[in-house]
Scaffold this active site. Structure first.
Site, PDB file in Angstrom:
ATOM      1  N   CYS A 101     -34.455 -20.312  20.094  1.00  0.00           N
ATOM      2  CA  CYS A 101     -35.602 -21.210  20.251  1.00  0.00           C
ATOM      3  C   CYS A 101     -36.390 -20.611  21.403  1.00  0.00           C
ATOM      4  O   CYS A 101     -35.805 -20.241  22.435  1.00  0.00           O
ATOM      5  CB  CYS A 101     -35.136 -22.621  20.589  1.00  0.00           C
ATOM      6  N   CYS A 159     -41.939 -19.259  17.099  1.00  0.00           N
ATOM      7  CA  CYS A 159     -41.101 -20.455  17.043  1.00  0.00           C
ATOM      8  C   CYS A 159     -40.084 -20.231  15.937  1.00  0.00           C
ATOM      9  O   CYS A 159     -40.462 -19.929  14.800  1.00  0.00           O
ATOM     10  CB  CYS A 159     -41.983 -21.656  16.701  1.00  0.00           C
TER      11      CYS A 159
HETATM   12  N1  DGL Z   1     -39.776 -23.328  20.268  1.00  0.00           N
HETATM   13  C1  DGL Z   1     -39.337 -23.734  19.009  1.00  0.00           C
HETATM   14  C2  DGL Z   1     -38.336 -22.779  18.401  1.00  0.00           C
HETATM   15  O1  DGL Z   1     -38.345 -21.626  18.717  1.00  0.00           O
HETATM   16  C3  DGL Z   1     -38.981 -25.128  18.688  1.00  0.00           C
HETATM   17  C4  DGL Z   1     -39.034 -26.225  19.647  1.00  0.00           C
HETATM   18  C5  DGL Z   1     -39.179 -27.567  18.957  1.00  0.00           C
HETATM   19  O2  DGL Z   1     -40.342 -27.925  18.758  1.00  0.00           O
HETATM   20  O3  DGL Z   1     -38.187 -28.212  18.614  1.00  0.00           O
HETATM   21  O4  DGL Z   1     -37.545 -23.150  17.559  1.00  0.00           O
END
Ligand code: DGL
Length: 264
Positions: A184, A76
């Site tokens: 993301c 993430c």
């Molecule tokens: N998947 C996450 C990222 O790579 C974030 C998504 C979220 O919870 O806002 O930043």
């Protein structure tokens, strides 16, 4: 906890986006065991304050450490901004997706213009922008938190995906970049819709570059498993198991049934 080279690798995200990274890790390390936590009870991270995100990073990492993992991949970008909160509580390697992913984009761009699509928190941090500017590359940042909500609550073949992406891309200030970073981990799941809008660009997702980085690191630290059979993949969610199962149908890797876990 007694971690050793045959312990699992811990992976986490705010939701199912990090499974795009896990998918690549399983391909690269078929004999490793994995323990994945989707913090869906606290998703999205991208609209939270730095303190709130940092607190989740510490708590989820602590749970993975309790489970005895030998390394943690923060699958993430938003959570990777707070990697120090995880490193502060452990000596095991903790890996961010940001640097390997950015380095891949730097190696691919020819016209030195790179779009960065990420959550509001990641864009506000300026992390990708600074890394690109250091390489004399012009970043084209766009916060796309809507994509997280869409991926967490829809089937990927939902025809609305094209519209959500096309509407958002009206806000792109410049489309002349030749490379786009999925800053993301949820976003590469919308790549087909993005390609329809943008045509031929280099799309850079976090999974593969992060996996290659992790490989070097585990080799260097002699932490690769000695097991020869297929690794075990466990998946936990802090949210609803039913919802996780409904939205992760695209995830084809073999895994044990998704289980609920409380992390508060
Ligand atoms: N998947 C996450 C990222 O790579 C974030 C998504 C979220 O919870 O806002 O930043």
């Amino acid at each position: 906890m007694h971690q050793n080279k045959n312990s699992a690798i811990g992976v986490f995200d705010s939701g199912i986006g990090g499974l795009t990274v896990l998918e690549q890790l399983i391909k690269l390390f078929p004999n490793e065991d994995f323990c994945y936590i989707a913090d869906q009870g606290h998703c999205p991270y991208g609209t939270k304050t730095a303190k709130q995100i940092g607190d989740r990073v510490e708590k989820v990492s602590a749970r993975l450490i309790e489970k005895g993992v030998k390394a943690i991949v923060i699958a993430c970008n938003t959570a990777s901004l707070h990697i120090d909160r995880a490193r502060a509580i452990t000596d095991i390697p903790v890996v961010s997706v940001i640097y390997p992913t950015c380095a891949r984009a730097v190696s691919l761009t020819r016209n030195k213009k790179v779009a960065v699509l990420a959550t509001q928190a990641t864009i506000n941090s300026g992390t990708y922008q600074r890394l690109l500017e250091k390489e004399n590359i012009t970043p084209v940042p766009l916060a796309c938190g809507e994509f997280v909500d869409f991926v967490e609550s829809h089937d990927l073949d939902d025809p609305m995906a094209d519209k959500v992406v096309a509407d958002k891309f009206l806000q792109l200030p410049d489309r002349t970049f030749d490379t786009l970073i999925h800053g993301c981990t949820h976003f590469s799941l919308l790549e087909n819709s993005m390609r329809k809008c943008l045509g031929d660009k280099n799309f850079v997702a976090c999974g593969e570059p992060t996996g290659e980085y992790l490989k070097k690191l585990l080799e260097e630290q002699q932490l690769l498993t000695t097991a020869t059979g297929k690794g075990r993949v466990e998946i936990y969610t802090t949210g609803s198991v039913e919802n996780a199962n409904a939205t992760m149908k695209w995830f084809k890797a073999e895994h044990s049934p998704v289980q609920h876990i409380d992390i508060d």
